[in-house]
Write a protein that holds these residues in place. Sequence first.
Motif, PDB file in Angstrom:
ATOM      1  N   ALA A 235      32.815  35.088  42.686  1.00 41.92           N
ATOM      2  CA  ALA A 235      32.394  34.067  43.649  1.00 41.92           C
ATOM      3  C   ALA A 235      32.566  32.667  43.078  1.00 41.92           C
ATOM      4  N   LEU A 236      32.186  32.478  41.807  1.00 38.39           N
ATOM      5  CA  LEU A 236      32.292  31.168  41.178  1.00 38.39           C
ATOM      6  C   LEU A 236      33.739  30.793  40.868  1.00 38.39           C
ATOM      7  N   SER A 237      34.628  31.785  40.790  1.00 37.30           N
ATOM      8  CA  SER A 237      36.041  31.533  40.506  1.00 37.30           C
ATOM      9  C   SER A 237      36.861  31.370  41.776  1.00 37.30           C
ATOM     10  N   GLY A 238      36.229  31.596  42.926  1.00 28.19           N
ATOM     11  CA  GLY A 238      36.908  31.365  44.192  1.00 28.19           C
ATOM     12  C   GLY A 238      37.837  32.463  44.645  1.00 28.19           C
ATOM     13  N   CYS A 239      37.541  33.700  44.236  1.00 26.83           N
ATOM     14  CA  CYS A 239      38.360  34.819  44.703  1.00 26.83           C
ATOM     15  C   CYS A 239      37.485  36.058  44.813  1.00 26.83           C
ATOM     16  N   SER A 240      38.046  37.135  45.301  1.00 31.07           N
ATOM     17  CA  SER A 240      37.277  38.376  45.417  1.00 31.07           C
ATOM     18  C   SER A 240      37.219  39.082  44.067  1.00 31.07           C
ATOM     19  N   ALA A 241      36.249  39.974  43.915  1.00 34.06           N
ATOM     20  CA  ALA A 241      36.128  40.737  42.676  1.00 34.06           C
ATOM     21  C   ALA A 241      37.382  41.564  42.423  1.00 34.06           C
ATOM     22  N   ARG A 242      37.975  42.107  43.489  1.00 30.63           N
ATOM     23  CA  ARG A 242      39.188  42.912  43.335  1.00 30.63           C
ATOM     24  C   ARG A 242      40.357  42.053  42.857  1.00 30.63           C
ATOM     25  N   GLN A 243      40.499  40.853  43.424  1.00 32.41           N
ATOM     26  CA  GLN A 243      41.568  39.956  42.980  1.00 32.41           C
ATOM     27  C   GLN A 243      41.400  39.564  41.519  1.00 32.41           C
ATOM     28  N   LEU A 244      40.151  39.240  41.141  1.00 35.38           N
ATOM     29  CA  LEU A 244      39.889  38.835  39.758  1.00 35.38           C
ATOM     30  C   LEU A 244      40.191  39.989  38.800  1.00 35.38           C
ATOM     31  N   GLN A 245      39.793  41.188  39.195  1.00 38.17           N
ATOM     32  CA  GLN A 245      40.083  42.365  38.369  1.00 38.17           C
ATOM     33  C   GLN A 245      41.586  42.514  38.160  1.00 38.17           C
TER      34      GLN A 245
ATOM     35  N   HIS B  80      43.860  40.174  38.221  1.00 39.11           N
ATOM     36  CA  HIS B  80      44.329  39.118  37.310  1.00 39.11           C
ATOM     37  C   HIS B  80      44.076  39.501  35.852  1.00 39.11           C
ATOM     38  N   PHE B  81      42.879  40.034  35.560  1.00 39.15           N
ATOM     39  CA  PHE B  81      42.538  40.384  34.173  1.00 39.15           C
ATOM     40  C   PHE B  81      43.397  41.540  33.678  1.00 39.15           C
ATOM     41  N   VAL B  82      43.607  42.525  34.500  1.00 43.11           N
ATOM     42  CA  VAL B  82      44.423  43.670  34.097  1.00 43.11           C
ATOM     43  C   VAL B  82      45.863  43.240  33.845  1.00 43.11           C
ATOM     44  N   GLN B  83      46.396  42.378  34.710  1.00 46.54           N
ATOM     45  CA  GLN B  83      47.773  41.910  34.544  1.00 46.54           C
ATOM     46  C   GLN B  83      47.939  41.063  33.285  1.00 46.54           C
TER      47      GLN B  83
ATOM     48  N   PHE C  22      45.551  40.705  30.534  1.00 45.99           N
ATOM     49  CA  PHE C  22      44.982  41.207  29.276  1.00 45.99           C
ATOM     50  C   PHE C  22      45.017  42.726  29.132  1.00 45.99           C
ATOM     51  N   GLY C  23      45.335  43.429  30.207  1.00 45.06           N
ATOM     52  CA  GLY C  23      45.292  44.889  30.143  1.00 45.06           C
ATOM     53  C   GLY C  23      43.878  45.425  30.093  1.00 45.06           C
ATOM     54  N   LEU C  24      42.910  44.618  30.510  1.00 44.88           N
ATOM     55  CA  LEU C  24      41.497  44.986  30.502  1.00 44.88           C
ATOM     56  C   LEU C  24      40.875  44.626  31.842  1.00 44.88           C
ATOM     57  N   SER C  25      39.825  45.362  32.189  1.00 43.83           N
ATOM     58  CA  SER C  25      39.066  44.992  33.379  1.00 43.83           C
ATOM     59  C   SER C  25      38.307  43.699  33.117  1.00 43.83           C
ATOM     60  N   THR C  26      37.818  43.079  34.173  1.00 43.25           N
ATOM     61  CA  THR C  26      37.056  41.829  34.048  1.00 43.25           C
ATOM     62  C   THR C  26      35.900  41.984  33.078  1.00 43.25           C
ATOM     63  N   MET C  27      35.092  43.011  33.268  1.00 38.37           N
ATOM     64  CA  MET C  27      33.882  43.149  32.460  1.00 38.37           C
ATOM     65  C   MET C  27      34.177  43.663  31.051  1.00 38.37           C
ATOM     66  N   ALA C  28      35.277  44.392  30.880  1.00 37.75           N
ATOM     67  CA  ALA C  28      35.650  44.821  29.529  1.00 37.75           C
ATOM     68  C   ALA C  28      36.062  43.609  28.693  1.00 37.75           C
ATOM     69  N   PHE C  29      36.835  42.700  29.287  1.00 31.34           N
ATOM     70  CA  PHE C  29      37.209  41.471  28.587  1.00 31.34           C
ATOM     71  C   PHE C  29      35.963  40.665  28.237  1.00 31.34           C
ATOM     72  N   TYR C  30      35.042  40.561  29.192  1.00 32.07           N
ATOM     73  CA  TYR C  30      33.794  39.813  28.997  1.00 32.07           C
ATOM     74  C   TYR C  30      32.979  40.430  27.861  1.00 32.07           C
ATOM     75  N   ARG C  31      32.874  41.763  27.851  1.00 31.15           N
ATOM     76  CA  ARG C  31      32.112  42.433  26.800  1.00 31.15           C
ATOM     77  C   ARG C  31      32.726  42.166  25.427  1.00 31.15           C
ATOM     78  N   ASN C  32      34.060  42.164  25.346  1.00 30.43           N
ATOM     79  CA  ASN C  32      34.710  41.878  24.069  1.00 30.43           C
ATOM     80  C   ASN C  32      34.414  40.460  23.590  1.00 30.43           C
TER      81      ASN C  32
END
Length: 314
Positions: free
Chosen positions: A233-243, A245-248, A250-260
Amino acid sequence: MNIGFFLVPGFALMSLSSAIEPLRAANHLAGKALYRLDYHAAEPGFVASSSGGGFHCTALSEAQPDLDLLFVVAGGDPIAEDDPKVASALRRLVRRGVMLGGISGGAAVLARAGLMEGRRFTLHWLHLEQLQEQQPGLLIERALYVIDRDRYSCAGGVASFDMMCAMVAAREGADFAAEVSNWFIHSRMRTAGEPQHLDPARRYNLSVPALELAVRLMTTHIADPLSAAQLAALSGCSARQLQRHFVQRFGLSTMAFYRNLRLDKAHEFLRHSALPMDEIAQLSGFSTVPHFSRCFAQRFGTPPAAARREAGAA
């Protein structure tokens, strides 16, 4: 102007040299001693930096009566520094009208002595969250350097150079400070408000605005992690879109990248502080130590206690 440097054993030599070299150059370019430099420690003798090089120092209690400004230079775990004699000596200098400064972790030493209250200041990003957690009323800023009346502070490293050039500019003029900067092939003096870290776009080579904003939010919400829905929401896109972007990227899900990101911060705390494990877990956004330990072992292949022992041995 008479400037002293109080050296805490294990200080970073680069942080100190970045502070003293502009002053030496200012004296050379002016053809006279604009700045006199002295080196002090808790006890007289040689004080070694983290790299082994260092300076022979006089006791802080023997500081010259005409001292104008004293910088505390500290690395390692400055928040653990708690010498009542040093704190008392620093307070006596304040009563004499001496200005104080902190380089790298030096401001943490001053804060522990109660000498940064009501003053804006900064310190190295590695110690910033820990000091905020322990003393939440302090006016800490995420800046390269801060000059607030009679208090000077910087994040260390080459930020020391920028702070000293700013001080020279205030005393001797901007043109002369530019000469000092050019002497070191330093073509641009950075301003105080510039960030200590590379921005996410440059650090991770990001070209998607939503992805850049999400990473920026993550890096500023380590102890209080945001949910996937909040990030989207704060990034201006849907959770699916953000996911996607992260996979493309970093090869990681949004929350996996965040956890790292959070685990990398925890690893820094383990290596550079004496904080107990429960506080490190909390500062890196984990609600329980067992959960933190499991995630840490998955990320680094070793439990956090073992990682701390290895860092100590190194």
